[in-house]
Design an enzyme around this catalytic site. Sequence first.
Site, short mmCIF file in Angstrom:
data_model
loop_
_atom_site.label_atom_id
_atom_site.label_comp_id
_atom_site.label_asym_id
_atom_site.label_seq_id
_atom_site.Cartn_x
_atom_site.Cartn_y
_atom_site.Cartn_z
N LYS A 1 41.19 2.83 48.13
CA LYS A 1 40.26 3.66 47.36
C LYS A 1 38.91 3.86 48.04
O LYS A 1 38.28 4.90 47.89
CB LYS A 1 40.06 3.05 45.97
N GLU B 1 34.83 6.88 36.62
CA GLU B 1 35.59 6.29 35.52
C GLU B 1 36.56 5.33 36.15
O GLU B 1 36.95 5.48 37.31
CB GLU B 1 36.33 7.37 34.73
N SER C 1 49.31 -0.15 49.67
CA SER C 1 48.03 0.45 49.26
C SER C 1 46.93 -0.57 48.98
O SER C 1 45.75 -0.25 49.06
CB SER C 1 48.24 1.34 48.04
C1 LIG Z 1 44.42 2.62 42.19
C2 LIG Z 1 45.52 2.09 43.02
C3 LIG Z 1 46.74 2.78 43.16
C4 LIG Z 1 47.06 4.03 42.40
O1 LIG Z 1 46.26 5.13 42.71
P1 LIG Z 1 46.77 6.33 43.60
O2 LIG Z 1 45.72 7.37 43.42
O3 LIG Z 1 48.10 6.75 43.08
O4 LIG Z 1 46.87 5.85 45.00
C5 LIG Z 1 47.70 2.25 43.99
N1 LIG Z 1 47.51 1.09 44.65
C6 LIG Z 1 46.36 0.39 44.55
C7 LIG Z 1 46.21 -0.88 45.30
C8 LIG Z 1 45.33 0.86 43.73
O5 LIG Z 1 44.19 0.16 43.62
#
Ligand SMILES: *Cc1c(COP(=O)(O)O)cnc(C)c1O
Length: 417
Positions: A93, A115, A382
């Site tokens: 993020k 948000e 992610s």
């Molecule tokens: C917020 C988050 C997501 C989901 O958000 P996307 O916009 O779909 O990427 C996925 N993995 C992690 C670690 C997150 O913090």
Amino acid sequence: MNKPYEFPDATGHFGPYGGTFVSETLVHALEELKSVYAHYQNDPEFLAEFESELKHFVGRPSPVYHAKRWSDLVGGAQIYFKREDLNHTGAHKVNNCIGQAMLAKRMGKLRVIAETGAGQHGVATATVAARYGMKCVVYMGQEDVARQAQNVFRMKLLGAEVIPVSSGSKTLKDALNEAMRDWVTNVEDTFYIIGTVAGPHPYPMLVRDFQSVIGRECIQQMPLMVGKQPDYVLACVGGGSNAMGIFHPYLNVDGVQLVGVEAAGEGIETGKHAASLSAGTPGVLHGNRTYLLQSDDGQIIETHSVSAGLDYPGVGPEHAWLKDSGRAQYVGVTDAEALEAFHQCCRIEGIIPALESSHALAHAAKLAKTLPKDKVILVNLSGRGDKDMHTVARQSGAEFYCHPDCKTGAEMACNKK
Ligand SMILES: *Cc1c(COP(=O)(O)O)cnc(C)c1O
């Protein structure tokens, strides 16, 4: 795809999806953002600063890693991880927050708002606001404030003001409405940092562009490491930003199959899930047209996922388009499947993945089994799972924090009262 991929069009549409569905008062602000972004998106100085921030503050490039022991255990294709979990703040993020904060700075807007549901986007925004000396206000549903106390504390440590939202279901969608309201009121000095590839144009495009650093790095790294590009690229899909980030540079690369993994919760058939693309229908939410989980009369349905970051009733409009056009495929993974992959990754690879990312891992394991050993699956990891300790402990019937009177002492996952 035969012709070059050029989406969105000038009006912010990805086929029939996307667009700008906002009140009159925000039209000007979005036009301003569009023209500022059009100016800076190819500006060498802007891009050099972005790259430098990603290198020195975030720690990019993030490595690609061969999960060899897990691949051997699963049997079949070789699984690789793109290690977004190693970024500063622990997920992808922050890439996007830096890009938007740099635009805010250039627009002279020194107050940023966001948000947040689980708190991850709030923490990333608060981090970047501290780094740039900006005032930061984060809207969060009252339910989420209670559930995510640690992230609320982190945001406050970083100097942000966290405003609990007590309207509606007291969760993410109510926080979103409140952030929109703030933006309408304070649009002169305030920049709204949206955390995923959703919202009105140009947000889905600019968030995608900032996150595309993930896929661009993979395109360089994979041939060096594996001798070719991957056969499959997998990513979990909440709003869809980490998935768009890794997919986008691969859209025009032939032979690379793109698979988005949604939260099937307790199973699609139970209705308790967050799989907007697999089980939703097109409609308008939060400024754009996309697939939504809605009732027949257009009311948003409450969603469920073990991972808070995937618990959103919509999805970015570009994913809606990629689904309809067939360039990407979308599948669901249940809470139970994600948790199993989570535990395997911890024990076999020594990596504690985020529960969101564990959905992509679970599908990687299913897919790998069906493929020969020379095939390559690249999974976008992610984020890291430190934030999920409470949830995982509770899933196994334990409490993360030991009760002071508990005599077992060193037990971390202790359920003694
Ligand atoms: C917020 C988050 C997501 C989901 O958000 P996307 O916009 O779909 O990427 C996925 N993995 C992690 C670690 C997150 O913090």
